[in-house]
Design a protein around this motif. Sequence first.
Motif, PDB file in Angstrom:
ATOM      1  N   PRO A 156      42.539  -0.479 -45.905  1.00 15.71           N
ATOM      2  CA  PRO A 156      41.305   0.610 -45.545  1.00 15.71           C
ATOM      3  C   PRO A 156      41.697   2.517 -46.720  1.00 15.71           C
ATOM      4  O   PRO A 156      41.191   2.605 -47.169  1.00 15.71           O
ATOM      5  CB  PRO A 156      41.385   1.378 -43.845  1.00 15.71           C
ATOM      6  CG  PRO A 156      41.169   0.199 -43.628  1.00 15.71           C
ATOM      7  CD  PRO A 156      42.804  -0.437 -44.550  1.00 15.71           C
ATOM      8  N   VAL A 157      43.044   2.409 -46.598  1.00 13.16           N
ATOM      9  CA  VAL A 157      43.199   3.504 -47.479  1.00 13.16           C
ATOM     10  C   VAL A 157      43.365   2.933 -49.059  1.00 13.16           C
ATOM     11  O   VAL A 157      42.997   3.629 -50.359  1.00 13.16           O
ATOM     12  CB  VAL A 157      45.265   4.231 -47.178  1.00 13.16           C
ATOM     13  CG1 VAL A 157      45.647   2.540 -47.743  1.00 13.16           C
ATOM     14  CG2 VAL A 157      45.420   5.279 -47.985  1.00 13.16           C
ATOM     15  N   VAL A 158      44.230   1.710 -48.829  1.00 16.85           N
ATOM     16  CA  VAL A 158      43.069   1.507 -50.736  1.00 16.85           C
ATOM     17  C   VAL A 158      41.496   1.269 -50.961  1.00 16.85           C
ATOM     18  O   VAL A 158      41.534   1.456 -51.602  1.00 16.85           O
ATOM     19  CB  VAL A 158      44.040   0.198 -51.127  1.00 16.85           C
ATOM     20  CG1 VAL A 158      43.882  -0.262 -52.621  1.00 16.85           C
ATOM     21  CG2 VAL A 158      45.497   0.544 -51.028  1.00 16.85           C
ATOM     22  N   SER A 159      40.936   0.768 -50.451  1.00 17.06           N
ATOM     23  CA  SER A 159      39.795   0.433 -50.226  1.00 17.06           C
ATOM     24  C   SER A 159      39.239   1.979 -50.272  1.00 17.06           C
ATOM     25  O   SER A 159      38.285   1.416 -50.927  1.00 17.06           O
ATOM     26  CB  SER A 159      39.155  -0.345 -48.526  1.00 17.06           C
ATOM     27  OG  SER A 159      38.042  -0.429 -48.966  1.00 17.06           O
ATOM     28  N   ALA A 160      39.276   2.955 -49.672  1.00 14.58           N
ATOM     29  CA  ALA A 160      38.826   4.066 -49.562  1.00 14.58           C
ATOM     30  C   ALA A 160      38.879   4.586 -51.458  1.00 14.58           C
ATOM     31  O   ALA A 160      38.222   5.183 -51.367  1.00 14.58           O
ATOM     32  CB  ALA A 160      39.447   5.097 -48.888  1.00 14.58           C
ATOM     33  N   VAL A 161      39.762   4.343 -52.088  1.00 13.39           N
ATOM     34  CA  VAL A 161      40.794   4.599 -53.460  1.00 13.39           C
ATOM     35  C   VAL A 161      39.276   3.797 -54.036  1.00 13.39           C
ATOM     36  O   VAL A 161      39.188   4.656 -55.181  1.00 13.39           O
ATOM     37  CB  VAL A 161      41.655   4.475 -53.531  1.00 13.39           C
ATOM     38  CG1 VAL A 161      42.330   4.790 -55.585  1.00 13.39           C
ATOM     39  CG2 VAL A 161      42.839   5.526 -53.164  1.00 13.39           C
ATOM     40  N   CYS A 162      39.754   2.894 -53.439  1.00 10.13           N
ATOM     41  CA  CYS A 162      38.875   1.878 -55.015  1.00 10.13           C
ATOM     42  C   CYS A 162      37.352   2.233 -54.442  1.00 10.13           C
ATOM     43  O   CYS A 162      36.105   1.747 -55.678  1.00 10.13           O
ATOM     44  CB  CYS A 162      38.813   0.527 -54.676  1.00 10.13           C
ATOM     45  SG  CYS A 162      40.258  -0.249 -54.526  1.00 10.13           S
ATOM     46  N   GLY A 163      36.585   2.672 -53.606  1.00 10.28           N
ATOM     47  CA  GLY A 163      35.118   3.195 -52.848  1.00 10.28           C
ATOM     48  C   GLY A 163      35.137   4.378 -54.230  1.00 10.28           C
ATOM     49  O   GLY A 163      33.877   4.530 -54.197  1.00 10.28           O
ATOM     50  N   GLN A 164      35.867   5.379 -54.542  1.00 10.70           N
ATOM     51  CA  GLN A 164      35.668   6.755 -55.398  1.00 10.70           C
ATOM     52  C   GLN A 164      35.433   5.835 -57.222  1.00 10.70           C
ATOM     53  O   GLN A 164      35.526   6.765 -57.364  1.00 10.70           O
ATOM     54  CB  GLN A 164      37.064   7.146 -55.055  1.00 10.70           C
ATOM     55  CG  GLN A 164      37.424   8.115 -53.784  1.00 10.70           C
ATOM     56  CD  GLN A 164      38.507   8.404 -53.805  1.00 10.70           C
ATOM     57  OE1 GLN A 164      38.647  10.048 -54.532  1.00 10.70           O
ATOM     58  NE2 GLN A 164      39.487   8.499 -52.937  1.00 10.70           N
ATOM     59  N   ILE A 165      35.584   4.887 -57.566  1.00  9.99           N
ATOM     60  CA  ILE A 165      36.118   4.299 -58.073  1.00  9.99           C
ATOM     61  C   ILE A 165      33.799   4.503 -59.017  1.00  9.99           C
ATOM     62  O   ILE A 165      33.241   3.461 -58.527  1.00  9.99           O
ATOM     63  CB  ILE A 165      36.009   3.119 -59.100  1.00  9.99           C
ATOM     64  CG1 ILE A 165      37.752   3.232 -58.559  1.00  9.99           C
ATOM     65  CG2 ILE A 165      36.216   2.551 -60.544  1.00  9.99           C
ATOM     66  CD1 ILE A 165      38.367   1.399 -58.970  1.00  9.99           C
ATOM     67  N   LYS A 166      33.606   5.827 -59.881  1.00 14.60           N
ATOM     68  CA  LYS A 166      32.070   5.667 -60.012  1.00 14.60           C
ATOM     69  C   LYS A 166      32.438   5.712 -61.051  1.00 14.60           C
ATOM     70  O   LYS A 166      30.979   4.916 -62.108  1.00 14.60           O
ATOM     71  CB  LYS A 166      31.087   6.513 -59.586  1.00 14.60           C
ATOM     72  CG  LYS A 166      31.772   7.187 -58.487  1.00 14.60           C
ATOM     73  CD  LYS A 166      31.492   8.724 -57.916  1.00 14.60           C
ATOM     74  CE  LYS A 166      32.249   8.689 -56.713  1.00 14.60           C
ATOM     75  NZ  LYS A 166      30.918   9.891 -55.601  1.00 14.60           N
ATOM     76  N   ASP A 167      33.172   5.760 -62.154  1.00 15.73           N
ATOM     77  CA  ASP A 167      33.163   5.025 -63.565  1.00 15.73           C
ATOM     78  C   ASP A 167      34.040   4.845 -64.389  1.00 15.73           C
ATOM     79  O   ASP A 167      34.909   4.670 -63.651  1.00 15.73           O
ATOM     80  CB  ASP A 167      32.180   6.553 -64.464  1.00 15.73           C
ATOM     81  CG  ASP A 167      33.359   7.821 -64.053  1.00 15.73           C
ATOM     82  OD1 ASP A 167      34.364   7.544 -63.918  1.00 15.73           O
ATOM     83  OD2 ASP A 167      32.758   9.313 -64.330  1.00 15.73           O
TER      84      ASP A 167
END
Length: 313
Positions: A130-141
């Motif tokens: 979850p903690v890493v997935s949350a960061v990955c989810g912030q990749i927008k560009d």
Amino acid sequence: MSAARTARVAAVAAATTLATLAAVAPASAAGTQLNGNWAPFNRCPVDNAAMLGADGIDNQATCISSSSASGSIKIGSSVVPTGKTDLQVGIVTHSDGTNSVVAPSDGALIADPADLPGGLLGLMCPSSVPVVSAVCGQIKDSTTNRIVATVESVGTPSNFQLLAGASEGVPIISIPVRIHLSNPLIGNNCYIGTKSAPIVLRPQNAAAPNIGADSATSNGTPADDGPFGRLALTGSTQQDLTFAAPGASGCGPLGLGAFNWAVNLKSGLPAASGVNSVKLNNTQTYLGTLNDPGAAAPNQGKVFSQYWHSAVK
């Protein structure tokens, strides 16, 4: 130069084709612009006390510069192309055959930054944690995904071996570095290797270089009978296939290392010797010294420094 001195200088120059180091780092060092044959040595530490103290009898000061326009570095499972690299050091050669390496104040290695292929998505995403997935989810560009890798010098090179430079497959010198990984989401304190536990590169010749020699006046203007001698070793390939790479540190918010394990898992770190490699193509190496150091005794290092300063544009 006598044949013996030419051979000796050639070995020194070959031995310090340190460009192998230069994998991925900021390469446009501001260095001073120098005239003529002095041009490659714009960061040479000629004013370092060890260089100035060379007397021309028991020890001799020389400058070495090695550069490459391209190459690659593999750390664990990550492969990064390299841009332009610039490695410069001073060498004090002693009468007993040993050598002391002197690094410039801004570090021996300066090289262009390189983008890590795949960026953050390739480094630690996707993830089911979850903690890493949350960061990955912030990749927008591309800005939040981009990771810039920079190799940084973290100490003075050591273990310089004169004769190894004229050989193939023999380590020439040990160079301590760390790789800085920078990204908005993992922070600016993420490193592979540290100042206290660096990656140690031991470059060696994969192929013999082309060798040439010329002379110049004290300020670098080419002249057949000039006192300043320069050897050129060009077109060689340099590599190290034996270095080990430690795990990551400082990766994550505030540099606290929360994402170290994620970087290590995806990149296969730590990685033992035999997994990692660095290769620099078409290296251009130059050695500059006084053709007759004894003529400047007991002030060879001081005269050498004066020559360098006289070449400043």
